[in-house]
Design an enzyme around this catalytic site. Sequence first.
Site, mmCIF file in Angstrom:
data_model
loop_
_atom_site.group_PDB
_atom_site.id
_atom_site.type_symbol
_atom_site.label_atom_id
_atom_site.label_comp_id
_atom_site.label_asym_id
_atom_site.label_seq_id
_atom_site.Cartn_x
_atom_site.Cartn_y
_atom_site.Cartn_z
ATOM 1 N N GLY A 234 42.470 58.901 40.673
ATOM 2 C CA GLY A 234 43.255 57.894 39.949
ATOM 3 C C GLY A 234 42.686 57.616 38.565
ATOM 4 N N ARG B 130 44.580 65.071 42.522
ATOM 5 C CA ARG B 130 43.770 64.706 43.689
ATOM 6 C C ARG B 130 43.492 65.897 44.615
ATOM 7 N NH1 ARG B 130 42.793 59.421 44.222
ATOM 8 N NH2 ARG B 130 44.262 57.922 43.368
ATOM 9 N N ASP C 172 35.740 60.514 46.564
ATOM 10 C CA ASP C 172 36.257 61.790 47.055
ATOM 11 C C ASP C 172 36.047 62.913 46.043
ATOM 12 O OD1 ASP C 172 37.107 60.805 49.519
ATOM 13 O OD2 ASP C 172 38.994 60.083 48.674
ATOM 14 N N LYS D 149 33.512 57.389 38.510
ATOM 15 C CA LYS D 149 34.737 56.751 38.033
ATOM 16 C C LYS D 149 35.483 56.098 39.184
ATOM 17 C CE LYS D 149 38.199 58.102 39.246
ATOM 18 N NZ LYS D 149 39.385 58.687 39.893
ATOM 19 N N THR D 150 35.993 54.974 39.057
ATOM 20 C CA THR D 150 37.061 54.392 39.881
ATOM 21 C C THR D 150 37.168 52.897 39.597
ATOM 22 O OG1 THR D 150 37.974 53.929 42.060
ATOM 23 C CG2 THR D 150 35.591 54.132 41.995
ATOM 24 N N ASP E 104 38.198 50.943 41.606
ATOM 25 C CA ASP E 104 37.974 50.253 42.879
ATOM 26 C C ASP E 104 36.584 49.626 42.972
ATOM 27 O OD1 ASP E 104 40.403 51.376 43.382
ATOM 28 O OD2 ASP E 104 39.680 52.861 44.804
ATOM 29 N N LYS F 50 56.702 25.449 41.503
ATOM 30 C CA LYS F 50 57.713 25.707 42.520
ATOM 31 C C LYS F 50 57.534 27.006 43.300
ATOM 32 C CE LYS F 50 61.117 27.548 39.257
ATOM 33 N NZ LYS F 50 62.429 27.469 38.703
ATOM 34 N N TYR F 51 56.564 27.831 42.932
ATOM 35 C CA TYR F 51 56.433 29.106 43.661
ATOM 36 C C TYR F 51 55.039 29.313 44.229
ATOM 37 C CZ TYR F 51 60.692 30.615 41.236
ATOM 38 O OH TYR F 51 61.960 30.718 40.757
ATOM 39 N N GLY G 55 42.728 48.602 44.663
ATOM 40 C CA GLY G 55 41.283 48.667 44.938
ATOM 41 C C GLY G 55 40.983 49.463 46.187
ATOM 42 N N ARG G 56 42.015 50.006 46.788
ATOM 43 C CA ARG G 56 41.904 50.803 48.008
ATOM 44 C C ARG G 56 41.198 50.026 49.102
ATOM 45 N NH1 ARG G 56 42.944 56.257 48.196
ATOM 46 N NH2 ARG G 56 42.214 56.914 46.179
ATOM 47 N N TYR H 52 48.687 49.713 38.809
ATOM 48 C CA TYR H 52 48.862 50.710 37.756
ATOM 49 C C TYR H 52 48.760 50.072 36.364
ATOM 50 C CZ TYR H 52 50.057 53.446 41.771
ATOM 51 O OH TYR H 52 49.973 54.075 42.989
HETATM 52 P P1 FBP Z 1 40.371 56.726 42.783
HETATM 53 O O1 FBP Z 1 39.655 56.366 44.057
HETATM 54 O O2 FBP Z 1 40.687 58.154 42.689
HETATM 55 O O3 FBP Z 1 39.643 56.224 41.577
HETATM 56 O O4 FBP Z 1 41.780 55.982 42.785
HETATM 57 C C1 FBP Z 1 41.858 54.624 42.821
HETATM 58 C C2 FBP Z 1 43.241 54.086 43.047
HETATM 59 O O5 FBP Z 1 43.674 53.451 41.859
HETATM 60 C C3 FBP Z 1 43.274 53.140 44.242
HETATM 61 O O6 FBP Z 1 42.905 51.823 43.875
HETATM 62 C C4 FBP Z 1 44.694 53.254 44.703
HETATM 63 O O7 FBP Z 1 44.828 52.934 46.062
HETATM 64 C C5 FBP Z 1 45.004 54.704 44.466
HETATM 65 O O8 FBP Z 1 44.191 55.095 43.369
HETATM 66 C C6 FBP Z 1 46.440 54.958 44.143
HETATM 67 O O9 FBP Z 1 46.641 56.329 44.083
HETATM 68 P P2 FBP Z 1 47.767 57.065 43.271
HETATM 69 O O10 FBP Z 1 47.372 57.045 41.836
HETATM 70 O O11 FBP Z 1 47.711 58.449 43.798
HETATM 71 O O12 FBP Z 1 49.046 56.348 43.518
#
Ligand code: FBP
Length: 554
Positions: free
Chosen positions: A82, A146, A177, A203-204, A206, A243-244, A252-253, A428
């Site tokens: 990601g 991926r 991964d 990198k991530t 998460d 009101k909401y 963040g997986r 995203y």
């Molecule tokens: P990485 O572990 O590859 O850094 O990806 C993180 C992430 O943004 C997660 O938080 C999320 O669940 C996943 O990628 C979403 O994957 P995709 O981009 O394939 O929709």
Amino acid sequence: MKELSPLQKERLKYNPKLPKCLSTGINKLIITKGEKTQSVADQKEISELFKNSYGLPTVEFSTSDKEELKSARNIGVILSGGQAPGGHNVIAGLFDALKQANPDNKLYGFLGGPSGIIDGKYIELTEEIINDYRNTGGFDIIGSGRTKLETEEQFKKAWNVCQNLNITGIVIIGGDDSNTNAALLAEWFLEKNAGIQVIGCPKTIDGDLKNEQIEISFGFDTATKTYAELVGNIQRDANSAKKYWHFIKLMGRSASHVALEVALQTHPNVTLISEEVESKEMSLADVVTNITKAVVARSEAGKNFGIVLVPEGLIEFIPEIKSMIANLNDVLALIEDDTDYVNAKSETEKYEIIQKRLEPQNGAVYSSLPNMIKSQLLMDRDPHGNVQVSRIDTEKLLIAMVKERLDKMKEDGRYSGKFSDLAHFFGYEGRCAFPSNFDADYCYSLGFNAFALINFGLTGYISSVRNLTAPAKEWKAGGIPLTMMMNMEKRHGEFKPVIKKALVEIDGPVFKYLQDHREQWIMEDCYLFPGAIQYFGPTEVADITTQTLKLEQK
Ligand code: FBP
């Protein structure tokens, strides 16, 4: 000439800071080796699988007065998994180090992630190309993917491509991964005596690729600040309109680091932490009870509004659902051979077949879920065998269940408030933001340092830049053996060596901060409004790191 926004123009001019040990020159570095290492768990299995790269020592760089020019070489780089803010700066740091080491060195970028090295899709990254991407977000310079690297055939193809381009070093920029890919590739090249080094970069967004030497993965800083800005804005809207109830799922997986950090930056009314849910063995019903209690308590105080933060991976941590998902993964691994399932005429029929294939207790949990969630749980796993939690509407599931509870309470006369809900998912939105100054500096340093590791002939290491709460010039640089971070996990129905994810520590200082304040945050509106990331201005706002890093490194 492409049109650029004013900020794009200004960010291209930003000069990322390097640790002092790296800024004195790539050819003046000296290396100190530490103790031999072992994997975090499953030492026997990992040492057998990584015969050539297991047990390497950690390394750290310092500088000398002597300068040593090494012969020219070609390096390849892959962006994997990601997107995370700062990836372009890793490549820029790598490029600058490599050209500083020897102007005849070349950098090739493999296109579309790890598949680029297998299919031989690449571009040469020149100064002209790199200069257009300095300090920008995104991975669009070469794209990402991926693909899991694991088969003999893939490795052979990668070797062939490297031989054709005379590449003797590869940098894989990725999460747990992708760095597992890096470890497997490094081991395979060593076994074949291929003369190709492999270095990973953490990198991530998460934030789950960390340990004592990797203080944080890049992208976490920028992504959490971006989400915190959005959550802060919603809090102000909620507090204005009154009101909401906003249920906000945050990417963040599996790990809840992102939700926890955003909570510390914004002080919402309710923050769910998956690791806490698991450690307290809370059922889905318990989670719903806790949220409902907060809704009722606030309503009784005249506040029919509030904010709930939901970590993306929550569903996987609720014990009864976790057990069901593990069982479901095994069932799905064989589903293509299940003719009843393949020939099923409707989604409902599929759900019924799945329910029957699961162990009775897990089947009962599966059938208790709404169809929307049942169907989302059947979606393909990613190439690494992970459930795609970003595609499961946990926030909507919780809203539906809280609503149901409140309706029942209304019928019994135990609740008379209003409950208007709004669901959001932020993920995203944060992955390709302009990197914060912290991420711009950190990423550039990681890339520069990755080349330093290559220059010393190392392989099977991850680039490590530490002491990150100090000013950049005091950061330390070195390398950590990838095998040190590995353990065995079940993926696609089989045990495989993978880099262990770092989850939120329930007895750690970051969670403790939330725990000490969350009761107060339910009732009092202690909302913080962090605002947008600042790239210029006083260092107290432009160069701040995350609360997570501050509390963990205290
Ligand atoms: P990485 O572990 O590859 O850094 O990806 C993180 C992430 O943004 C997660 O938080 C999320 O669940 C996943 O990628 C979403 O994957 P995709 O981009 O394939 O929709």
